[in-house]
Motif scaffolding. Structure first.
Motif, short mmCIF file in Angstrom:
data_model
loop_
_atom_site.label_atom_id
_atom_site.label_comp_id
_atom_site.label_asym_id
_atom_site.label_seq_id
_atom_site.Cartn_x
_atom_site.Cartn_y
_atom_site.Cartn_z
N PHE A 217 -25.98 59.70 -72.61
CA PHE A 217 -25.12 60.45 -71.70
C PHE A 217 -26.03 61.22 -70.75
O PHE A 217 -26.41 62.36 -71.00
CB PHE A 217 -24.21 61.42 -72.47
CG PHE A 217 -23.23 60.74 -73.38
CD1 PHE A 217 -22.20 59.97 -72.86
CD2 PHE A 217 -23.32 60.86 -74.75
CE1 PHE A 217 -21.29 59.34 -73.68
CE2 PHE A 217 -22.41 60.24 -75.58
CZ PHE A 217 -21.39 59.48 -75.05
N LEU B 67 -21.64 65.64 -69.32
CA LEU B 67 -21.33 64.91 -70.56
C LEU B 67 -22.13 65.48 -71.73
O LEU B 67 -21.62 65.56 -72.86
CB LEU B 67 -21.61 63.41 -70.39
CG LEU B 67 -20.81 62.70 -69.29
CD1 LEU B 67 -21.18 61.24 -69.25
CD2 LEU B 67 -19.33 62.89 -69.49
N ALA C 292 -17.79 60.16 -74.16
CA ALA C 292 -18.24 61.52 -74.44
C ALA C 292 -17.10 62.35 -75.04
O ALA C 292 -17.31 63.12 -75.99
CB ALA C 292 -18.76 62.19 -73.17
#
Length: 166
Positions: free
Chosen positions: A75, A80, A112
């Protein structure tokens, strides 16, 4: 069949009026047990849009692993990464648990959200006393918003085809 009418002077007489012995109802609240496997981990499944995350947490240094890669690498967007840390910051357990998760389906944003949902549920399985705090902040609620389906006679879900006067 004869019907008898009785008058009651107090609630204590109610037990005799029904013909049954007065039974005291005592509600016993037992604290929830932690659900930890033989490896010392707590497991939970998180979902968001089309993404499904299987999450295991165990005591550690705060390392997050997603699909075999580092969480910050998987991420890459800071928003995120912040999303993954929210449950830990809310319950003041930052850098106390290692997270190992596998996630499938959807895009990065949905994944996420699914990991965050799974972390929150796994924290409750590891420490049941954290449930009220996480529930109050909305981390245990699955975000039910999904993409609306395309309708026939439309370009997309709601968008019409371009109007032509001639």
């Amino acid at each position: 069949m004869t019907e008898e009418t009785q008058t009651l002077d107090s609630l204590e007489d109610l037990g005799g009026a029904t013909g049954a012995a007065a039974v005291e109802a005592v509600e016993v609240v037992t604290p929830a047990e932690p659900q930890i496997d033989e490896h010392g981990r707590a497991y939970a499944t998180g979902k968001r849009k089309d993404a499904v995350a299987r999450v295991w947490i165990k005591p550690g240094s705060g390392k997050i692993t997603v699909n075999g890669r580092d969480g910050a690498q998987y991420f890459a967007r800071p928003t995120l990464q912040m999303l993954l840390q929210q449950p830990f910051e809310t319950v003041e357990r930052k850098d106390q648990y290692d997270v190992i998760c596998t996630v499938k389906g959807g895009g990065l944003s949905g994944q996420a959200g699914a990991v965050r949902h799974g972390i929150s549920k796994a924290l409750v399985n590891f420490e049941p006393t954290l449930r009220p705090i996480l529930k109050q902040n909305g981390f245990l609620t699955r975000d039910a918003r999904v993409v609306e389906r395309k309708k026939y006679g439309r370009a997309k879900a709601r968008r019409s085809f371009q109007f032509s006067k001639r």
